[in-house]
Design a protein around this motif. Structure first.
Motif, short mmCIF file in Angstrom:
data_model
loop_
_atom_site.label_atom_id
_atom_site.label_comp_id
_atom_site.label_asym_id
_atom_site.label_seq_id
_atom_site.Cartn_x
_atom_site.Cartn_y
_atom_site.Cartn_z
N LYS A 74 -54.04 90.73 30.69
CA LYS A 74 -54.12 92.19 30.86
C LYS A 74 -53.38 92.61 32.13
CE LYS A 74 -58.88 91.73 29.23
NZ LYS A 74 -59.12 90.37 29.73
N LEU A 75 -52.83 93.81 32.05
CA LEU A 75 -52.11 94.43 33.16
C LEU A 75 -53.11 95.11 34.09
CD1 LEU A 75 -49.21 95.55 34.20
CD2 LEU A 75 -50.00 97.66 33.07
N TRP A 76 -53.02 94.85 35.40
CA TRP A 76 -53.95 95.49 36.31
C TRP A 76 -53.49 96.91 36.64
CZ3 TRP A 76 -58.57 95.97 36.89
CH2 TRP A 76 -59.17 96.52 38.03
N ASN A 77 -54.45 97.73 37.08
CA ASN A 77 -54.24 99.16 37.31
C ASN A 77 -53.11 99.44 38.29
OD1 ASN A 77 -56.56 99.20 35.77
ND2 ASN A 77 -57.92 99.75 37.45
N PRO B 81 -57.27 107.40 34.20
CA PRO B 81 -56.71 108.69 33.81
C PRO B 81 -56.21 109.55 34.96
CG PRO B 81 -59.09 108.63 33.46
CD PRO B 81 -58.66 107.24 33.75
N ALA B 82 -56.83 109.46 36.13
CA ALA B 82 -56.39 110.30 37.25
C ALA B 82 -54.98 109.95 37.72
CB ALA B 82 -57.37 110.18 38.41
N HIS C 298 -58.18 109.10 25.36
CA HIS C 298 -57.03 108.29 25.77
C HIS C 298 -56.30 107.75 24.54
CE1 HIS C 298 -60.07 107.38 29.20
NE2 HIS C 298 -59.39 108.48 29.49
N LEU C 299 -57.05 107.32 23.56
CA LEU C 299 -56.44 106.80 22.33
C LEU C 299 -55.70 107.91 21.59
CD1 LEU C 299 -59.40 104.57 21.06
CD2 LEU C 299 -57.25 103.77 22.08
N PRO D 271 -67.89 99.46 35.03
CA PRO D 271 -67.52 100.84 35.40
C PRO D 271 -67.38 101.76 34.19
CG PRO D 271 -66.07 99.20 36.44
CD PRO D 271 -66.85 98.48 35.39
N ASP D 272 -67.41 103.05 34.48
CA ASP D 272 -67.15 104.09 33.48
C ASP D 272 -65.65 104.30 33.38
OD1 ASP D 272 -66.75 106.48 32.07
OD2 ASP D 272 -68.59 107.37 32.84
N PRO D 273 -65.05 104.12 32.19
CA PRO D 273 -63.60 104.26 32.05
C PRO D 273 -63.05 105.64 32.40
CG PRO D 273 -64.53 103.17 30.13
CD PRO D 273 -65.69 103.70 30.94
#
Length: 273
Positions: free
Chosen positions: A75-78, A112-113, A145-146, A267-269
């Protein structure tokens, strides 16, 4: 050795329905993955932020299994979101894993921010086109997001890997997945053990001669989820894949369905950035 069923993704690639996760096992990764491969797992799930891609790579190399028998996810990190930075981060992950491709590459969180996940998705589309990843997906994406990815790109995610367990059943999100042909993959499938002493699960476990963890994993499989339990204990690693010799009844499934309480362990996505 158990035969693990597969789920066919929306691009025709198949993924083992039960795999092995390596979250929070950086010091013991090689040994844990080796134990998992010996127990019959062929799908291994890691991430750049776990800091253990090299350990996974060592275990895969030492096992000497044919590459086509393995399904490797990272997975790609933020912090690496963005088109060019995604491509560079993927190269770094591939080098640590010692592979020439991965089977599934995920955007780890939508953040998202920061508003970079659609640009990041374009980089994953390129990696698919170049044959460097067999399937592209996301993790922790919410319905909004989807929807945005669907509106702004031509490639649908093959997978959304989400926190999912009896205490957080995500029925709305799973319905969105079903509608759009996205496979549901469960991380923290056992709620980090938080529910395993629940009386209903203990009763079902006793009835079937299994552990509460095995009952929960069987529930996931019967829902159609892809599931990636993690452990560093060889006995538990073997137990977690020993779930194909019993079946939960409709009444059993209803009992577990009644345990949903909106309980997140992570966490909350919508707010993690």
């Amino acid at each position: 050795m158990p035969t693990v069923p597969t789920v066919t993704l929306n691009n025709g690639v198949t993924i083992p329905q039960l795999g092995f996760g390596v979250f929070q096992v950086p010091d013991e990764t090689t040994a844990a993955v080796t134990s998992a491969l010996e127990a019959g797992y062929r799908s291994i799930d890691t991430a750049a932020v776990y800091g253990n891609e090299a350990g996974v790579g060592r275990a895969l190399a030492e096992a000497g299994l044919p590459r086509e028998e393995l399904f490797v996810t990272t997975k790609l990190w933020n912090a690496d979101q963005g088109y060019d930075s995604t491509l560079a981060a993927f190269d770094a992950s591939l080098a640590l894993l010692g592979l020439d491709h991965v089977d599934l590459y995920l955007i780890h969180w939508p953040t998202p921010a920061r508003d970079l996940y659609t640009e990041t998705w374009r980089a994953l589309e390129k990696l698919v086109a170049d044959g460097r990843i067999r399937a592209a997906g996301v993790s922790n994406f919410q319905p909004a997001h989807l929807r945005r990815l669907r509106e702004e790109s031509s490639l649908a995610p093959a997978v959304n890997q989400i926190e999912l367990h009896p205490g957080l059943q995500q029925s709305e999100l799973r319905a969105v997945h079903t509608e759009h042909g996205i496979a549901t993959e469960a991380w923290s499938p056992l709620a980090q053990g938080a529910l395993l002493d629940d009386g209903a699960l203990l009763s079902l476990a006793g009835h079937h001669g299994k552990t509460p963890a095995q009952v929960v994993l069987r529930w996931h499989l019967q829902l159609g989820n892809v599931v990636i339990p993690k452990s560093v204990a060889p006995a538990r690693i073997r137990q977690n894949i020993d779930v194909f010799d019993f079946e939960l009844s409709a009444a059993d499934m209803e009992v577990i369905g009644g345990l949903d309480r909106g309980m997140r362990t992570g966490p909350d996505p919508d707010t993690l950035n």
